[in-house]
Design a protein around this motif. Structure first.
Motif, mmCIF file in Angstrom:
data_model
loop_
_atom_site.group_PDB
_atom_site.id
_atom_site.type_symbol
_atom_site.label_atom_id
_atom_site.label_comp_id
_atom_site.label_asym_id
_atom_site.label_seq_id
_atom_site.Cartn_x
_atom_site.Cartn_y
_atom_site.Cartn_z
ATOM 1 N N GLY A 75 0.841 -1.506 0.010
ATOM 2 C CA GLY A 75 0.617 0.126 -0.230
ATOM 3 C C GLY A 75 0.861 1.219 0.099
ATOM 4 N N ARG A 76 1.697 0.791 0.689
ATOM 5 C CA ARG A 76 2.936 2.853 0.504
ATOM 6 C C ARG A 76 3.667 2.687 -0.704
ATOM 7 N NH1 ARG A 76 5.194 -0.021 5.737
ATOM 8 N NH2 ARG A 76 6.704 -0.861 4.913
ATOM 9 N N GLN A 77 3.624 1.690 -1.333
ATOM 10 C CA GLN A 77 4.005 1.867 -2.972
ATOM 11 C C GLN A 77 3.112 2.823 -3.983
ATOM 12 O OE1 GLN A 77 7.533 0.411 -2.903
ATOM 13 N NE2 GLN A 77 6.990 0.457 -0.744
ATOM 14 N N GLY A 78 1.633 2.869 -3.924
ATOM 15 C CA GLY A 78 1.153 3.584 -4.718
ATOM 16 C C GLY A 78 1.006 2.973 -5.708
ATOM 17 N N ASP A 79 0.726 3.473 -7.099
ATOM 18 C CA ASP A 79 0.212 2.542 -8.210
ATOM 19 C C ASP A 79 1.825 2.141 -8.424
ATOM 20 O OD1 ASP A 79 -2.143 4.078 -8.087
ATOM 21 O OD2 ASP A 79 -0.304 5.745 -9.326
ATOM 22 N N GLY A 80 3.060 2.019 -7.636
ATOM 23 C CA GLY A 80 4.022 0.591 -7.557
ATOM 24 C C GLY A 80 3.183 -0.279 -7.641
ATOM 25 N N TRP A 81 2.455 -0.911 -7.173
ATOM 26 C CA TRP A 81 2.370 -1.948 -6.532
ATOM 27 C C TRP A 81 0.524 -2.207 -7.119
ATOM 28 C CZ3 TRP A 81 5.213 -6.310 -5.333
ATOM 29 C CH2 TRP A 81 4.616 -7.334 -4.600
ATOM 30 N N PRO A 82 0.089 -2.370 -8.261
ATOM 31 C CA PRO A 82 -1.409 -1.998 -8.856
ATOM 32 C C PRO A 82 -1.971 -3.713 -8.503
ATOM 33 C CG PRO A 82 0.748 -3.157 -10.658
ATOM 34 C CD PRO A 82 1.631 -2.836 -9.331
ATOM 35 N N GLU A 83 -0.943 -4.711 -7.990
ATOM 36 C CA GLU A 83 -1.965 -6.124 -7.272
ATOM 37 C C GLU A 83 -2.082 -6.091 -6.145
ATOM 38 O OE1 GLU A 83 1.221 -6.022 -8.756
ATOM 39 O OE2 GLU A 83 1.788 -6.807 -10.469
ATOM 40 N N LEU A 84 -2.408 -5.038 -5.687
ATOM 41 C CA LEU A 84 -3.163 -4.609 -4.065
ATOM 42 C C LEU A 84 -3.783 -5.397 -4.215
ATOM 43 C CD1 LEU A 84 -1.991 -3.227 -1.147
ATOM 44 C CD2 LEU A 84 -3.700 -1.357 -2.407
ATOM 45 N N PRO A 85 -5.025 -5.564 -4.645
ATOM 46 C CA PRO A 85 -6.280 -5.689 -4.341
ATOM 47 C C PRO A 85 -6.315 -7.692 -4.183
ATOM 48 C CG PRO A 85 -6.504 -4.653 -6.105
ATOM 49 C CD PRO A 85 -4.853 -4.424 -6.424
ATOM 50 N N MET A 86 -4.737 -7.868 -5.005
ATOM 51 C CA MET A 86 -4.538 -9.605 -5.418
ATOM 52 C C MET A 86 -4.350 -9.869 -3.446
ATOM 53 S SD MET A 86 -2.592 -10.526 -8.472
ATOM 54 C CE MET A 86 -2.947 -12.188 -8.233
ATOM 55 N N LEU A 87 -3.616 -9.511 -2.957
ATOM 56 C CA LEU A 87 -3.167 -9.377 -1.514
ATOM 57 C C LEU A 87 -4.094 -9.142 -0.562
ATOM 58 C CD1 LEU A 87 -0.045 -7.374 -1.309
ATOM 59 C CD2 LEU A 87 0.028 -9.670 -1.502
ATOM 60 N N GLN A 88 -5.343 -8.165 -1.290
ATOM 61 C CA GLN A 88 -6.619 -8.405 -0.027
ATOM 62 C C GLN A 88 -7.473 -9.496 -0.049
ATOM 63 O OE1 GLN A 88 -7.664 -4.676 -2.092
ATOM 64 N NE2 GLN A 88 -6.622 -2.947 -0.375
ATOM 65 N N TYR A 89 -7.387 -9.841 -1.148
ATOM 66 C CA TYR A 89 -7.816 -11.253 -1.689
ATOM 67 C C TYR A 89 -7.259 -12.512 -0.836
ATOM 68 C CZ TYR A 89 -9.125 -15.880 -3.079
ATOM 69 O OH TYR A 89 -10.155 -17.387 -3.958
ATOM 70 N N LEU A 90 -5.893 -12.487 -0.628
ATOM 71 C CA LEU A 90 -4.698 -13.810 -0.055
ATOM 72 C C LEU A 90 -5.493 -13.222 1.679
ATOM 73 C CD1 LEU A 90 -2.780 -15.411 0.533
ATOM 74 C CD2 LEU A 90 -1.348 -13.871 0.326
ATOM 75 N N LEU A 91 -5.245 -11.800 2.317
ATOM 76 C CA LEU A 91 -5.564 -11.722 3.420
ATOM 77 C C LEU A 91 -6.970 -12.424 3.867
ATOM 78 C CD1 LEU A 91 -5.339 -10.204 6.107
ATOM 79 C CD2 LEU A 91 -5.433 -8.646 5.658
ATOM 80 N N ALA A 92 -7.857 -11.977 2.741
ATOM 81 C CA ALA A 92 -9.756 -12.600 3.165
ATOM 82 C C ALA A 92 -9.373 -14.367 3.708
ATOM 83 C CB ALA A 92 -10.370 -12.085 2.020
ATOM 84 N N TRP A 93 -8.789 -15.146 2.353
ATOM 85 C CA TRP A 93 -9.216 -16.005 2.429
ATOM 86 C C TRP A 93 -8.088 -16.708 3.885
ATOM 87 C CZ3 TRP A 93 -4.519 -19.773 1.802
ATOM 88 C CH2 TRP A 93 -5.102 -20.859 1.479
ATOM 89 N N MET A 94 -7.071 -16.197 3.748
ATOM 90 C CA MET A 94 -6.860 -16.570 5.291
ATOM 91 C C MET A 94 -7.788 -16.982 6.679
ATOM 92 S SD MET A 94 -3.188 -15.873 4.604
ATOM 93 C CE MET A 94 -1.513 -17.053 3.232
ATOM 94 N N ALA A 95 -8.130 -14.929 6.712
ATOM 95 C CA ALA A 95 -8.450 -14.752 7.886
ATOM 96 C C ALA A 95 -10.331 -15.485 7.649
ATOM 97 C CB ALA A 95 -9.258 -13.624 7.866
ATOM 98 N N PHE A 96 -10.457 -16.094 6.617
ATOM 99 C CA PHE A 96 -11.792 -16.235 6.591
ATOM 100 C C PHE A 96 -11.232 -18.559 6.936
ATOM 101 C CE2 PHE A 96 -14.434 -19.864 4.355
ATOM 102 C CZ PHE A 96 -15.771 -19.177 4.565
ATOM 103 N N ASN A 97 -10.324 -18.728 6.284
ATOM 104 C CA ASN A 97 -9.975 -20.063 6.827
ATOM 105 C C ASN A 97 -10.249 -20.354 8.283
ATOM 106 O OD1 ASN A 97 -10.542 -21.661 4.476
ATOM 107 N ND2 ASN A 97 -8.536 -20.614 3.752
ATOM 108 N N ALA A 98 -9.551 -19.076 8.818
ATOM 109 C CA ALA A 98 -8.806 -19.440 10.941
ATOM 110 C C ALA A 98 -9.691 -18.448 11.032
ATOM 111 C CB ALA A 98 -7.954 -18.173 10.295
ATOM 112 N N GLY A 99 -11.387 -18.397 10.540
ATOM 113 C CA GLY A 99 -12.214 -18.033 11.423
ATOM 114 C C GLY A 99 -12.088 -16.246 11.824
ATOM 115 N N ASP A 100 -11.382 -15.968 11.113
ATOM 116 C CA ASP A 100 -11.580 -14.142 11.285
ATOM 117 C C ASP A 100 -12.503 -13.546 11.046
ATOM 118 O OD1 ASP A 100 -11.542 -11.895 12.425
ATOM 119 O OD2 ASP A 100 -8.715 -11.853 11.890
ATOM 120 N N TYR A 101 -13.451 -13.707 11.223
ATOM 121 C CA TYR A 101 -14.531 -13.353 9.661
ATOM 122 C C TYR A 101 -14.508 -11.318 9.160
ATOM 123 C CZ TYR A 101 -16.191 -17.993 10.089
ATOM 124 O OH TYR A 101 -15.979 -19.459 10.120
#
Length: 204
Positions: A75-101
């Protein structure tokens, strides 16, 4: 050994360890100081590296922490990291599997705000909305249905989504829509006994 390794190379090494089932080796490969050339380097805080470390972590809480770090750094990279939504999805997937809804919900909504046409992400959002967690207002079947409808529109050949959507329609008293979704699941090859049971309930 002759040149300074770059983040993609370190991430690839960690992934190789992970795919071989060597989780400990994967985690150690990301640690500064395992060979002199890494000393003082910030490669280990790069999102690519942190993402692979998160996937290798056997501890769910630590994995979520690593995924958060990757997201924060990117997130601190701004436009230098266009795949930010993929990292958000990864976090969602991990949190879901851990029960952190709560974390899962926040992350998947951020991902979908950027890339709403990802059918698997819409499916993930639906499954999060079906989780049992009264503290964050779950389940919410109406929202789950909305996201599943988006998912089947974007990727109509996934039988499992039609099955789940048909079950939800039936539970909400929408029998006509339930029959249509369940019949579509059958057409797409769904063979689970619950398909036929739910379809029978919807028809009779």
């Amino acid at each position: 050994q002759a040149t300074t390794p770059q983040a993609p190379e370190v991430a690839a090494l960690i992934m190789a360890f992970r795919r071989c089932g060597e989780r400990d080796g994967a985690v150690r490969a990301a640690q500064v100081g395992w060979r002199p050339i890494f000393e003082g380097d910030d490669i280990c805080s790069h999102p690519l590296v942190l993402t692979q470390v998160a996937l290798a972590q056997p501890d769910a809480a630590q994995a979520i922490s690593e995924a958060r770090d990757a997201l924060e750094f990117a997130g601190r990279q701004g436009d230098g990291w266009p795949e930010l939504p993929m990292l958000q999805y990864l976090l969602a997937w991990m949190a879901f599997n851990a029960g952190d809804y709560s974390t899962a919900m926040q992350a998947i909504m951020s991902a979908l705000a950027a890339w709403p046409d990802e059918s698997r992400w819409q499916e993930m959002a639906a499954r999060i909305y079906l989780a049992q967690d009264a503290d964050v207002g779950l389940p919410d079947k109406a929202q789950a249905i909305r996201h599943l409808e988006q998912a089947v529109t974007l990727e109509p050949e996934r039988a499992g989504n039609h099955l789940l959507l048909g079950q939800l329609y039936l539970e909400e008293g929408q029998t006509g829509r339930a029959v249509q979704s369940l019949q579509r699941a059958v057409e797409l090859g769904a063979t689970e006994p619950k398909v036929w049971l739910t379809l029978a309930q919807a028809q009779f």
